[in-house]
Scaffold this active site. Structure first.
Site, short mmCIF file in Angstrom:
data_model
loop_
_atom_site.label_atom_id
_atom_site.label_comp_id
_atom_site.label_asym_id
_atom_site.label_seq_id
_atom_site.Cartn_x
_atom_site.Cartn_y
_atom_site.Cartn_z
N GLY A 1 0.80 -1.23 0.00
CA GLY A 1 0.00 0.00 0.00
C GLY A 1 0.82 1.27 0.00
O GLY A 1 0.33 2.33 0.37
N ALA A 2 2.08 1.18 -0.42
CA ALA A 2 2.97 2.35 -0.31
C ALA A 2 3.22 3.02 -1.66
O ALA A 2 4.06 3.90 -1.77
CB ALA A 2 4.29 1.93 0.32
N ASP B 1 -0.84 -0.75 -13.07
CA ASP B 1 0.08 -1.48 -12.18
C ASP B 1 0.30 -2.91 -12.65
O ASP B 1 1.43 -3.41 -12.68
CB ASP B 1 -0.49 -1.53 -10.75
CG ASP B 1 -0.55 -0.16 -10.10
OD1 ASP B 1 -0.57 0.84 -10.82
OD2 ASP B 1 -0.60 -0.11 -8.85
N LEU C 1 4.12 1.43 -4.54
CA LEU C 1 5.11 0.75 -5.38
C LEU C 1 4.52 -0.49 -6.06
O LEU C 1 5.25 -1.37 -6.50
CB LEU C 1 6.36 0.37 -4.58
CG LEU C 1 7.13 1.54 -3.95
CD1 LEU C 1 8.38 1.04 -3.23
CD2 LEU C 1 7.53 2.59 -5.00
N GLY C 2 3.20 -0.57 -6.11
CA GLY C 2 2.56 -1.65 -6.87
C GLY C 2 2.71 -3.03 -6.23
O GLY C 2 2.81 -4.03 -6.94
N SER C 3 2.70 -3.08 -4.89
CA SER C 3 2.88 -4.36 -4.21
C SER C 3 1.76 -5.35 -4.54
O SER C 3 2.01 -6.52 -4.82
CB SER C 3 2.93 -4.14 -2.69
OG SER C 3 1.77 -3.42 -2.29
N SER C 4 0.51 -4.87 -4.52
CA SER C 4 -0.60 -5.80 -4.74
C SER C 4 -0.57 -6.33 -6.17
O SER C 4 -0.80 -7.52 -6.41
CB SER C 4 -1.94 -5.13 -4.42
OG SER C 4 -2.11 -3.98 -5.20
N ALA C 5 -0.25 -5.46 -7.12
CA ALA C 5 -0.18 -5.91 -8.52
C ALA C 5 0.90 -6.98 -8.67
O ALA C 5 0.69 -7.99 -9.35
CB ALA C 5 0.11 -4.72 -9.44
N ALA C 6 2.05 -6.76 -8.03
CA ALA C 6 3.15 -7.73 -8.15
C ALA C 6 2.75 -9.08 -7.56
O ALA C 6 3.04 -10.13 -8.13
CB ALA C 6 4.41 -7.18 -7.48
C1 MEV Z 1 -2.63 3.23 -7.50
O1 MEV Z 1 -1.38 2.55 -7.55
C2 MEV Z 1 -2.80 4.04 -8.75
C3 MEV Z 1 -4.16 4.69 -8.92
O2 MEV Z 1 -4.11 5.41 -10.16
C4 MEV Z 1 -5.27 3.68 -8.97
C5 MEV Z 1 -5.20 2.80 -10.21
O3 MEV Z 1 -4.65 3.20 -11.23
O4 MEV Z 1 -5.75 1.68 -10.14
C6 MEV Z 1 -4.44 5.68 -7.82
#
Ligand code: MEV
Length: 338
Positions: A114-115, A164, A117-122
């Site tokens: 949640g910071a 992401d 840096l795309g942790s959940s996507a990774a």
């Molecule tokens: C979050 O990493 C990025 C946002 O643009 C949301 C998204 O693109 O899904 C805030």
């Protein structure tokens, strides 16, 4: 046992506005989430997670719909992590046409949750790739990116862009505009990241921007202006030589756009005192430019600086818990063991 790892990312430009159809340019960085998937005899899912900015946890639950993981410490971060792993498993089951497949899943990550840096996507990208491969299927990258997007979309109540997940799957820099996603060429950008140790609530922050945009025409204009910044940045990147160190002029111009993008995100209410302090510490240290990255509210900033000054200054900044140089990850998701 199948092990896959996928990179996190920084947003060079365009977060939040991308949710409303403007383009965005994220770039993958060499900080990765690693997911191990081992098929089970039954339909249960056992998840063991470490290093997700929390103390780690293990949960086991049956794979039927409506079941809830039996978690001892139900922190929002554990629930968030579980939601993403769960959604990844559902996508893998669907892709492999194995609705009852059970797994032992292990998640390790160098990317704070949640910071920005795309942790959940990774985690989702590496999770779907590992679980489908463990079931004997192999998805092409476009399908993997699409399934990862659908997993995030589900967990984030329909408030996700493809940025992401596409970036984490493909690696390098990418351009995302609505459903249109393409890898783009980029020079070796000298990213420096500052992390305040915290996390923003992506859903809440995205919803807040949506409300402002509905209420004020100037907020909608601000979202469109972010799109203009992205388009200007893209032109600069397209004119640069890919894979080499960028010229001073290019860094100056890109840095100016980063600063502008941060100002527009602040106007939309998604910055935070800690993020602003780190942005100003970077600028004072001579960075070419700096902005928050991701949803905001806390988490990370990204600066451009080919020298060490920004990283050093951030390490002495009270609000900064960790600073590091982030190399562009030219390779996206990859198999470590199968
Ligand atoms: C979050 O990493 C990025 C946002 O643009 C949301 C998204 O693109 O899904 C805030």
């Amino acid at each position: 046992m199948t092990v896959c790892e996928a990179p996190g990312k920084v947003y060079l430009f365009g977060e939040h506005a991308v949710v409303y159809g403007e383009p965005a340019v994220p770039a993958a960085i060499e900080r990765r989430a690693t997911v191990t998937a081992e098929p089970r005899e039954d339909d249960h899912i056992r998840v063991e997670a470490e290093d997700l900015s929390l103390n780690g946890f293990t949960v086991e639950y049956s794979g039927g719909t409506g079941d809830h993981p039996d978690v001892d410490v139900p922190t929002p971060l554990v629930e968030a992590a579980m939601g993403y792993v769960d959604a990844a498993v559902r996508q893998a089951r669907a892709a492999a046409d194995a609705p009852d497949a059970g797994f032992d899943i292990t998640v390790e990550s160098e990317i704070p949750l949640g910071a920005g840096l795309g942790s959940s996507a990774a985690v989702v990208v590496a999770g779907i790739d590992a679980a489908t491969r463990a079931l004997g299927e192999q998805l092409d990258r476009r399908e993997l990116a699409d399934r990862a997007y659908r997993a995030e979309f589900e967990v984030q109540d329909g408030q996700a862009s493809r940025a992401d997940t596409f970036c984490s799957t493909m690696g390098g820099a990418v351009r995302v505009e609505g459903d249109d996603c393409e890898p783009i060429d980029a020079p070796n950008l000298p990213f420096v990241v500052g992390f305040d140790g915290g996390a923003g609530d992506t859903g809440e922050l995205v919803a807040g921007v949506g409300e402002l945009r509905d209420e004020y025409r100037f907020a909608a204009d601000t979202v469109r202006s972010i799109g203009d910044v992205v388009r200007t940045g893209e032109t600069l990147l397209a004119d640069a030589t890919p894979g080499v160190d960028p010229s001073r002029e290019l860094l100056t111009e890109l840095g100016e756009l980063l600063d502008f993008n941060h100002g527009l995100l602040s106007a939309l209410g998604v910055s935070a005192r800690s993020l602003d302090s780190m942005v100003w510490a970077a600028r004072d240290a001579g960075a070419n430019g700096a902005k928050l990255t991701g949803a905001g509210g806390g988490g990370c900033i990204v600066a451009l600086d080919a020298d060490d000054a920004t990283e050093t200054a951030l390490s002495f900044t009270q609000e900064c818990e960790e600073s590091f140089r982030a190399e562009l990850a030219t390779e996206g998701v990859r198999v470590v063991e199968s």
